[in-house]
Design a protein around this motif. Sequence first.
Motif, PDB file in Angstrom:
ATOM      1  N   UNK A 108      -8.374  -5.470  25.610  1.00  0.00           N
ATOM      2  CA  UNK A 108      -7.955  -5.294  24.223  1.00  0.00           C
ATOM      3  C   UNK A 108      -6.452  -5.510  24.053  1.00  0.00           C
ATOM      4  N   UNK A 109      -6.081  -5.827  22.822  1.00  0.00           N
ATOM      5  CA  UNK A 109      -4.684  -6.021  22.434  1.00  0.00           C
ATOM      6  C   UNK A 109      -4.542  -5.463  21.014  1.00  0.00           C
ATOM      7  N   UNK A 110      -3.438  -4.745  20.753  1.00  0.00           N
ATOM      8  CA  UNK A 110      -3.284  -4.071  19.459  1.00  0.00           C
ATOM      9  C   UNK A 110      -2.060  -4.569  18.692  1.00  0.00           C
ATOM     10  N   UNK A 111      -2.197  -4.536  17.373  1.00  0.00           N
ATOM     11  CA  UNK A 111      -1.106  -4.853  16.452  1.00  0.00           C
ATOM     12  C   UNK A 111      -1.002  -3.692  15.470  1.00  0.00           C
ATOM     13  N   UNK A 112       0.218  -3.249  15.176  1.00  0.00           N
ATOM     14  CA  UNK A 112       0.409  -2.094  14.310  1.00  0.00           C
ATOM     15  C   UNK A 112       1.501  -2.371  13.279  1.00  0.00           C
ATOM     16  N   UNK A 113       1.334  -1.794  12.118  1.00  0.00           N
ATOM     17  CA  UNK A 113       2.400  -1.765  11.124  1.00  0.00           C
ATOM     18  C   UNK A 113       2.450  -0.363  10.537  1.00  0.00           C
ATOM     19  N   UNK A 114       3.656   0.101  10.242  1.00  0.00           N
ATOM     20  CA  UNK A 114       3.842   1.432   9.660  1.00  0.00           C
ATOM     21  C   UNK A 114       4.789   1.328   8.472  1.00  0.00           C
ATOM     22  N   UNK A 115       4.612   2.229   7.538  1.00  0.00           N
ATOM     23  CA  UNK A 115       5.506   2.289   6.387  1.00  0.00           C
ATOM     24  C   UNK A 115       5.561   3.728   5.902  1.00  0.00           C
ATOM     25  N   UNK A 116       6.652   4.063   5.222  1.00  0.00           N
ATOM     26  CA  UNK A 116       6.718   5.398   4.630  1.00  0.00           C
ATOM     27  C   UNK A 116       7.524   5.337   3.350  1.00  0.00           C
ATOM     28  N   UNK A 117       7.161   6.224   2.458  1.00  0.00           N
ATOM     29  CA  UNK A 117       7.888   6.466   1.224  1.00  0.00           C
ATOM     30  C   UNK A 117       8.180   7.953   1.199  1.00  0.00           C
ATOM     31  N   UNK A 118       8.690   8.453   0.130  1.00  0.00           N
ATOM     32  CA  UNK A 118       9.099   9.855   0.070  1.00  0.00           C
ATOM     33  C   UNK A 118       7.992  10.803   0.493  1.00  0.00           C
ATOM     34  N   UNK A 119       6.792  10.643  -0.052  1.00  0.00           N
ATOM     35  CA  UNK A 119       5.714  11.599   0.196  1.00  0.00           C
ATOM     36  C   UNK A 119       4.610  11.118   1.133  1.00  0.00           C
ATOM     37  N   UNK A 120       4.586   9.839   1.487  1.00  0.00           N
ATOM     38  CA  UNK A 120       3.479   9.319   2.280  1.00  0.00           C
ATOM     39  C   UNK A 120       3.945   8.392   3.401  1.00  0.00           C
ATOM     40  N   UNK A 121       3.202   8.431   4.491  1.00  0.00           N
ATOM     41  CA  UNK A 121       3.364   7.482   5.591  1.00  0.00           C
ATOM     42  C   UNK A 121       2.009   6.816   5.766  1.00  0.00           C
ATOM     43  N   UNK A 122       2.018   5.519   6.012  1.00  0.00           N
ATOM     44  CA  UNK A 122       0.763   4.790   6.178  1.00  0.00           C
ATOM     45  C   UNK A 122       0.878   3.837   7.358  1.00  0.00           C
ATOM     46  N   UNK A 123      -0.259   3.597   7.993  1.00  0.00           N
ATOM     47  CA  UNK A 123      -0.304   2.704   9.144  1.00  0.00           C
ATOM     48  C   UNK A 123      -1.588   1.881   9.110  1.00  0.00           C
ATOM     49  N   UNK A 124      -1.484   0.718   9.706  1.00  0.00           N
ATOM     50  CA  UNK A 124      -2.622  -0.185   9.809  1.00  0.00           C
ATOM     51  C   UNK A 124      -2.610  -0.770  11.215  1.00  0.00           C
ATOM     52  N   UNK A 125      -3.743  -0.736  11.892  1.00  0.00           N
ATOM     53  CA  UNK A 125      -3.854  -1.249  13.261  1.00  0.00           C
ATOM     54  C   UNK A 125      -5.033  -2.205  13.351  1.00  0.00           C
ATOM     55  N   UNK A 126      -4.804  -3.333  13.975  1.00  0.00           N
ATOM     56  CA  UNK A 126      -5.869  -4.279  14.299  1.00  0.00           C
ATOM     57  C   UNK A 126      -5.916  -4.393  15.807  1.00  0.00           C
ATOM     58  N   UNK A 127      -7.104  -4.207  16.369  1.00  0.00           N
ATOM     59  CA  UNK A 127      -7.302  -4.339  17.811  1.00  0.00           C
ATOM     60  C   UNK A 127      -8.179  -5.552  18.052  1.00  0.00           C
TER      61      UNK A 127
END
Length: 130
Positions: A108-127
């Motif tokens: 397997x190999x993974x790709x990740x992205x993360x982001x945040x704003x004042x009240x929320x953090x979000x992430x997306x991962x594709x394996x």
Amino acid sequence: MIHGIGTDICDVRRIQATFERQGERFAHKVLSDAEFAVWQKRSARWPQRGVRFLATRFSAKEAFSKAIGLGMRMPMTWRHCEITNLPSGQPVIVLHGELKTWFEAQGLRAHVTVTDETDYAASFVVVERD
């Protein structure tokens, strides 16, 4: 070929509340040693930036656990999954211990992205499977 996709959105206020209850014990539970060092530096300069860092790492690890299909059970652990950044700033996943061994054995190999704003953090991962 895509093996799995994971996403997670995290309320930064919830992470803040948990941190206020548990203190550094919570950060030690979620963060690898290298992440913990970054968290300490960020928190010392601006505590809210440290909380958002903790929230993005929490979110990314949740998304990764979903993408690999294990959830938070062995060999997946908070501390064996590390989210770091390349010199360009691009986030990457670095695995350790049994999780690394399992992941590599699956091809397997993974790709990740993360982001945040004042009240929320979000992430997306594709394996992907090689």
